[in-house]
Write an enzyme that holds these catalytic residues in place. Structure first.
Site, PDB file in Angstrom:
ATOM      1  N   ALA A   1      -0.299  11.711  72.481  1.00 51.28           N
ATOM      2  CA  ALA A   1      -0.766  12.894  73.238  1.00 51.28           C
ATOM      3  C   ALA A   1      -2.216  12.993  73.225  1.00 51.28           C
ATOM      4  O   ALA A   1      -2.858  12.572  72.583  1.00 51.28           O
ATOM      5  CB  ALA A   1      -0.134  14.292  72.775  1.00 51.28           C
TER       6      ALA A   1
ATOM      7  N   SER B   1       2.983   9.351  77.357  1.00 45.64           N
ATOM      8  CA  SER B   1       3.282  10.692  76.753  1.00 45.64           C
ATOM      9  C   SER B   1       3.760  11.733  77.491  1.00 45.64           C
ATOM     10  O   SER B   1       2.881  11.899  78.562  1.00 45.64           O
ATOM     11  CB  SER B   1       2.341  11.117  75.691  1.00 45.64           C
TER      12      SER B   1
ATOM     13  N   GLN C   1       7.500   8.406  78.240  1.00 44.47           N
ATOM     14  CA  GLN C   1       8.068   9.051  77.174  1.00 44.47           C
ATOM     15  C   GLN C   1       8.569  10.359  77.327  1.00 44.47           C
ATOM     16  O   GLN C   1       7.744  11.257  78.009  1.00 44.47           O
ATOM     17  CB  GLN C   1       7.028   8.872  75.927  1.00 44.47           C
TER      18      GLN C   1
ATOM     19  N   TYR D   1       9.878  14.096  76.280  1.00 45.70           N
ATOM     20  CA  TYR D   1      10.205  15.178  75.528  1.00 45.70           C
ATOM     21  C   TYR D   1      11.103  16.083  76.226  1.00 45.70           C
ATOM     22  O   TYR D   1      10.891  16.422  77.288  1.00 45.70           O
ATOM     23  CB  TYR D   1       8.952  15.931  74.907  1.00 45.70           C
TER      24      TYR D   1
ATOM     25  N   THR E   1      12.311  10.735  72.925  1.00 51.47           N
ATOM     26  CA  THR E   1      11.830  10.877  71.529  1.00 51.47           C
ATOM     27  C   THR E   1      12.818  11.965  70.679  1.00 51.47           C
ATOM     28  O   THR E   1      12.873  12.763  71.220  1.00 51.47           O
ATOM     29  CB  THR E   1      10.477  11.521  71.492  1.00 51.47           C
TER      30      THR E   1
ATOM     31  N   LYS F   1      13.755   6.920  70.810  1.00 53.28           N
ATOM     32  CA  LYS F   1      12.580   6.627  69.792  1.00 53.28           C
ATOM     33  C   LYS F   1      12.715   7.685  68.486  1.00 53.28           C
ATOM     34  O   LYS F   1      13.273   8.579  68.688  1.00 53.28           O
ATOM     35  CB  LYS F   1      11.350   6.935  70.671  1.00 53.28           C
TER      36      LYS F   1
ATOM     37  N   HIS G   1       7.436   8.071  63.780  1.00 53.26           N
ATOM     38  CA  HIS G   1       6.336   8.892  64.483  1.00 53.26           C
ATOM     39  C   HIS G   1       5.037   8.732  63.805  1.00 53.26           C
ATOM     40  O   HIS G   1       4.171   9.763  63.797  1.00 53.26           O
ATOM     41  CB  HIS G   1       6.891  10.443  64.592  1.00 53.26           C
TER      42      HIS G   1
ATOM     43  N   ARG H   1       4.338  11.520  61.192  1.00 54.77           N
ATOM     44  CA  ARG H   1       3.864  12.896  61.388  1.00 54.77           C
ATOM     45  C   ARG H   1       5.137  13.859  61.356  1.00 54.77           C
ATOM     46  O   ARG H   1       4.806  14.855  61.604  1.00 54.77           O
ATOM     47  CB  ARG H   1       3.233  12.676  62.680  1.00 54.77           C
TER      48      ARG H   1
ATOM     49  N   ASP I   1       7.510   0.753  65.733  1.00 55.67           N
ATOM     50  CA  ASP I   1       6.304   0.955  65.528  1.00 55.67           C
ATOM     51  C   ASP I   1       5.820   1.869  63.953  1.00 55.67           C
ATOM     52  O   ASP I   1       7.105   1.796  63.335  1.00 55.67           O
ATOM     53  CB  ASP I   1       5.755   1.934  66.732  1.00 55.67           C
TER      54      ASP I   1
ATOM     55  N   GLY J   1       2.194   1.699  61.689  1.00 57.38           N
ATOM     56  CA  GLY J   1       1.234   0.993  60.765  1.00 57.38           C
ATOM     57  C   GLY J   1       1.132  -0.581  60.959  1.00 57.38           C
ATOM     58  O   GLY J   1       0.659  -1.180  60.175  1.00 57.38           O
ATOM     59  N   VAL J   2       1.381  -0.544  62.353  1.00 58.79           N
ATOM     60  CA  VAL J   2       1.168  -2.114  62.702  1.00 58.79           C
ATOM     61  C   VAL J   2      -0.436  -2.100  63.014  1.00 58.79           C
ATOM     62  O   VAL J   2      -1.083  -1.580  63.823  1.00 58.79           O
ATOM     63  CB  VAL J   2       2.005  -2.608  63.948  1.00 58.79           C
ATOM     64  N   ARG J   3      -0.981  -2.919  61.935  1.00 60.49           N
ATOM     65  CA  ARG J   3      -2.601  -3.145  62.000  1.00 60.49           C
ATOM     66  C   ARG J   3      -3.061  -4.455  62.329  1.00 60.49           C
ATOM     67  O   ARG J   3      -4.059  -4.535  62.399  1.00 60.49           O
ATOM     68  CB  ARG J   3      -2.881  -2.381  60.776  1.00 60.49           C
TER      69      ARG J   3
ATOM     70  N   ARG K   1      -2.238   4.516  66.551  1.00 57.92           N
ATOM     71  CA  ARG K   1      -3.584   4.824  66.270  1.00 57.92           C
ATOM     72  C   ARG K   1      -4.592   3.745  66.663  1.00 57.92           C
ATOM     73  O   ARG K   1      -5.729   4.159  67.192  1.00 57.92           O
ATOM     74  CB  ARG K   1      -3.850   5.269  64.898  1.00 57.92           C
TER      75      ARG K   1
HETATM   76  C1  LIG Z   1      -1.886  11.494  67.644  1.00 60.87           C
HETATM   77  C2  LIG Z   1      -0.728  11.048  67.797  1.00 60.87           C
HETATM   78  C3  LIG Z   1       0.015  11.754  68.921  1.00 60.87           C
HETATM   79  C4  LIG Z   1       1.445  11.275  69.324  1.00 60.87           C
HETATM   80  N1  LIG Z   1       2.002  11.663  70.288  1.00 60.87           N
HETATM   81  C5  LIG Z   1       3.280  11.448  70.615  1.00 60.87           C
HETATM   82  C6  LIG Z   1       4.003  11.868  71.673  1.00 60.87           C
HETATM   83  O1  LIG Z   1       3.330  12.565  72.589  1.00 60.87           O
HETATM   84  N2  LIG Z   1       5.351  11.550  71.890  1.00 60.87           N
HETATM   85  C7  LIG Z   1       5.834  10.536  71.089  1.00 60.87           C
HETATM   86  O2  LIG Z   1       7.038  10.121  71.243  1.00 60.87           O
HETATM   87  N3  LIG Z   1       5.330   9.985  70.066  1.00 60.87           N
HETATM   88  C8  LIG Z   1       4.019  10.490  69.597  1.00 60.87           C
HETATM   89  N4  LIG Z   1       3.320   9.951  68.589  1.00 60.87           N
HETATM   90  C9  LIG Z   1       3.952   8.762  67.663  1.00 60.87           C
HETATM   91  C10 LIG Z   1       3.524   7.689  68.267  1.00 60.87           C
HETATM   92  O3  LIG Z   1       4.180   7.230  69.426  1.00 60.87           O
HETATM   93  C11 LIG Z   1       3.924   6.305  67.521  1.00 60.87           C
HETATM   94  O4  LIG Z   1       5.232   6.594  66.960  1.00 60.87           O
HETATM   95  C12 LIG Z   1       3.002   6.378  65.986  1.00 60.87           C
HETATM   96  O5  LIG Z   1       1.742   6.621  66.461  1.00 60.87           O
HETATM   97  C13 LIG Z   1       3.069   4.828  65.529  1.00 60.87           C
HETATM   98  O6  LIG Z   1       2.450   4.703  64.439  1.00 60.87           O
HETATM   99  P1  LIG Z   1       0.973   4.454  64.105  1.00 60.87           P
HETATM  100  O7  LIG Z   1      -0.211   5.410  64.900  1.00 60.87           O
HETATM  101  O8  LIG Z   1       0.844   4.015  62.877  1.00 60.87           O
HETATM  102  O9  LIG Z   1       0.605   3.002  64.864  1.00 60.87           O
HETATM  103  C14 LIG Z   1       2.018  10.320  68.437  1.00 60.87           C
HETATM  104  C15 LIG Z   1       1.062   9.738  67.337  1.00 60.87           C
HETATM  105  C16 LIG Z   1      -0.114  10.129  67.097  1.00 60.87           C
HETATM  106  C17 LIG Z   1      -0.815   9.339  65.992  1.00 60.87           C
HETATM  107  O1  LIG Z   2       1.402  15.001  67.859  1.00 56.22           O
HETATM  108  C1  LIG Z   2       2.538  14.508  67.992  1.00 56.22           C
HETATM  109  O2  LIG Z   2       2.643  13.708  67.089  1.00 56.22           O
HETATM  110  C2  LIG Z   2       3.355  14.742  68.966  1.00 56.22           C
HETATM  111  O3  LIG Z   2       4.408  13.950  69.169  1.00 56.22           O
HETATM  112  C3  LIG Z   2       3.150  15.911  69.861  1.00 56.22           C
HETATM  113  C4  LIG Z   2       4.117  16.930  69.774  1.00 56.22           C
HETATM  114  C5  LIG Z   2       3.860  18.130  70.565  1.00 56.22           C
HETATM  115  C6  LIG Z   2       2.778  18.239  71.445  1.00 56.22           C
HETATM  116  C7  LIG Z   2       1.952  17.345  71.309  1.00 56.22           C
HETATM  117  C8  LIG Z   2       2.173  16.337  70.535  1.00 56.22           C
END
Ligand SMILES: Cc1cc2nc3c(=O)[nH]c(=O)nc-3n(C[C@H](O)[C@H](O)[C@H](O)COP(=O)(O)O)c2cc1C
Ligand SMILES: O=C(O)C(=O)c1ccccc1
Length: 348
Positions: free
Chosen positions: A77, A104, A125, A127, A153, A223, A247, A250, A278, A280-282, A302
């Site tokens: 996002a 997103s 993606q 929501y 998602t 997802k 996620h 998160r 996905d 932690g793939v680094r 990230r």
């Molecule tokens: C800052 C941030 C925002 C994210 N926003 C979304 C989102 O809007 N929709 C969603 O499906 N996943 C979201 N995700 C999850 C990512 O799609 C993904 O699953 C995750 O970042 C993968 O892990 P990684 O960051 O370790 O590579 C977000 C992740 C982060 C770090």
């Molecule tokens: O921050 C996130 O991981 C995410 O998926 C999200 C959820 C709601 C609003 C913005 C981002």
């Protein structure tokens, strides 16, 4: 190979407002899962093969698009908190690197502008918002503008608990940015709060796969799947693919690492249902480990955000080029001339 990425992450974080840095880096709760994710890939051991002519290495993959390598950009996002170009810059970098970009639902640049910057296939993606008509309008706009798959998602009925760095302050994002794709689909009185209408609906259920199928012809990946029974249920409800994810740590701070969840999900669904992953793939070897465990592609969240922050579209492309070189290198050293041929026989 990770040091270059860690250095980039440090530079990105140091340049950001602490709350913004916190939002992008952290997991949820005590950050157990976000921390464990990379280690779970690294814990796997290989049996590299020998005498297998790896003078030519094919890393291509076809999955609702033809991609140069089995790695893509996961949906995240609010890119304009990192760079003025926002998702247009990220998508431009991803397209230049030949990988899928997943936009997103919480993007901060217009769907039309992102699609134009890519000029080819991309994924959207979804929501599921309380106000379904907004979700429907976004999905149909994405489809009209060249999206080739939908990523629903499922793991965010409530947004995970993430204490902020400096206390209860909202992210410094304007409604103009946060609602850039959404405002036009809402008929709100001036000053009314849009969020009750557009927050994720916790009533999200399997029947929403059916609903998406009614409003769009695009293939649907679900997802956030971690349980094999959910993978089976989603496929029974018509899902075309499964995206194993927690996620980025998160959403549920004691969730299984995706590296550990992946094999049981691959085993639970038919071979013709693509499974992607996905978390932690680094580096390239993490991505190849995902392939050996049965994923068709791995996705990064990230790492590309650090590229975006440090150098915009060029920074995103550069991060992805590092992954491409790394994937190629390790595939060769593993004795796999085609990354698509990797399977569990390569792993201990
Ligand atoms: C800052 C941030 C925002 C994210 N926003 C979304 C989102 O809007 N929709 C969603 O499906 N996943 C979201 N995700 C999850 C990512 O799609 C993904 O699953 C995750 O970042 C993968 O892990 P990684 O960051 O370790 O590579 C977000 C992740 C982060 C770090
Ligand atoms: O921050 C996130 O991981 C995410 O998926 C999200 C959820 C709601 C609003 C913005 C981002």
């Amino acid at each position: 190979m990770r040091k270059w990425l860690q250095d980039k992450e440090i530079r990105a974080i140091e340049s950001l407002d602490p709350d913004v840095a916190h939002y992008f880096t952290r997991g949820c709760g005590d950050d157990l899962v976000a921390t464990e994710a990379p280690e779970a890939w690294r814990a796997r051991r290989w049996r590299p093969r020998v005498l297998r002519d790896v003078s030519r290495i094919d890393t291509g993959v076809r999955l609702w698009g033809d991609w140069r390598m089995p790695l893509g950009v996961a949906p995240t996002a609010f890119h304009r908190l990192l760079h003025d170009g926002g998702e247009v810059a990220t998508a431009t970098g991803a397209a230049a690197a030949g990988v899928p970009f997943v936009l997103s639902s919480r993007a901060t640049r217009r769907i039309e502008d992102v699609a134009a910057a890519i000029g080819g296939p991309w994924w959207f993606q979804v929501y599921l918002m309380h106000e379904r008509s907004v979700t429907k309008a976004l999905v149909q706009r994405a489809e009209r503008h060249g999206a080739t798959a939908l990523v629903l998602t499922g793991d965010t009925p409530y947004v995970g608990y993430r204490a902020s760095a400096t206390g209860p302050r909202p992210l410094p994002i304007t409604d103009d940015d946060a609602l850039i794709n959404i405002a036009e689909h809402l008929a709100l009185d001036a000053g009314a709060d849009p969020w009750p209408l557009i927050d994720q609906d916790p009533a999200l259920s399997l029947t929403d796969i059916d609903w998406l199928r009614e409003i769009s012809d695009l293939p649907i990946l679900v997802k956030g799947v971690l349980h094999p029974a959910d993978a089976v249920a989603c496929v029974d409800h018509g899902a075309d693919g499964i995206w194993v994810s927690n996620h980025g740590g998160r959403q549920f701070d004691r969730a299984i690492a995706t590296a550990d969840a992946l094999p049981s999900i691959v085993d639970a669904v038919d071979d013709d249902i693509p499974v992607v992953v996905d978390g932690g793939v680094r580096d390239g070897l993490d991505a190849l480990t995902a392939l050996a465990l049965g994923a068709r592609m791995a996705f990064v969240g990230r790492p590309v955000l650090w590229g975006l922050r440090t150098a915009g579209a060029a920074g995103v492309q550069q991060v992805l080029e590092e992954f491409a070189a790394d994937i190629r290198h390790w595939a060769g050293c593993a004795g796999a001339a085609r990354t698509a041929d990797l399977d569990r026989s390569y792993l201990v």
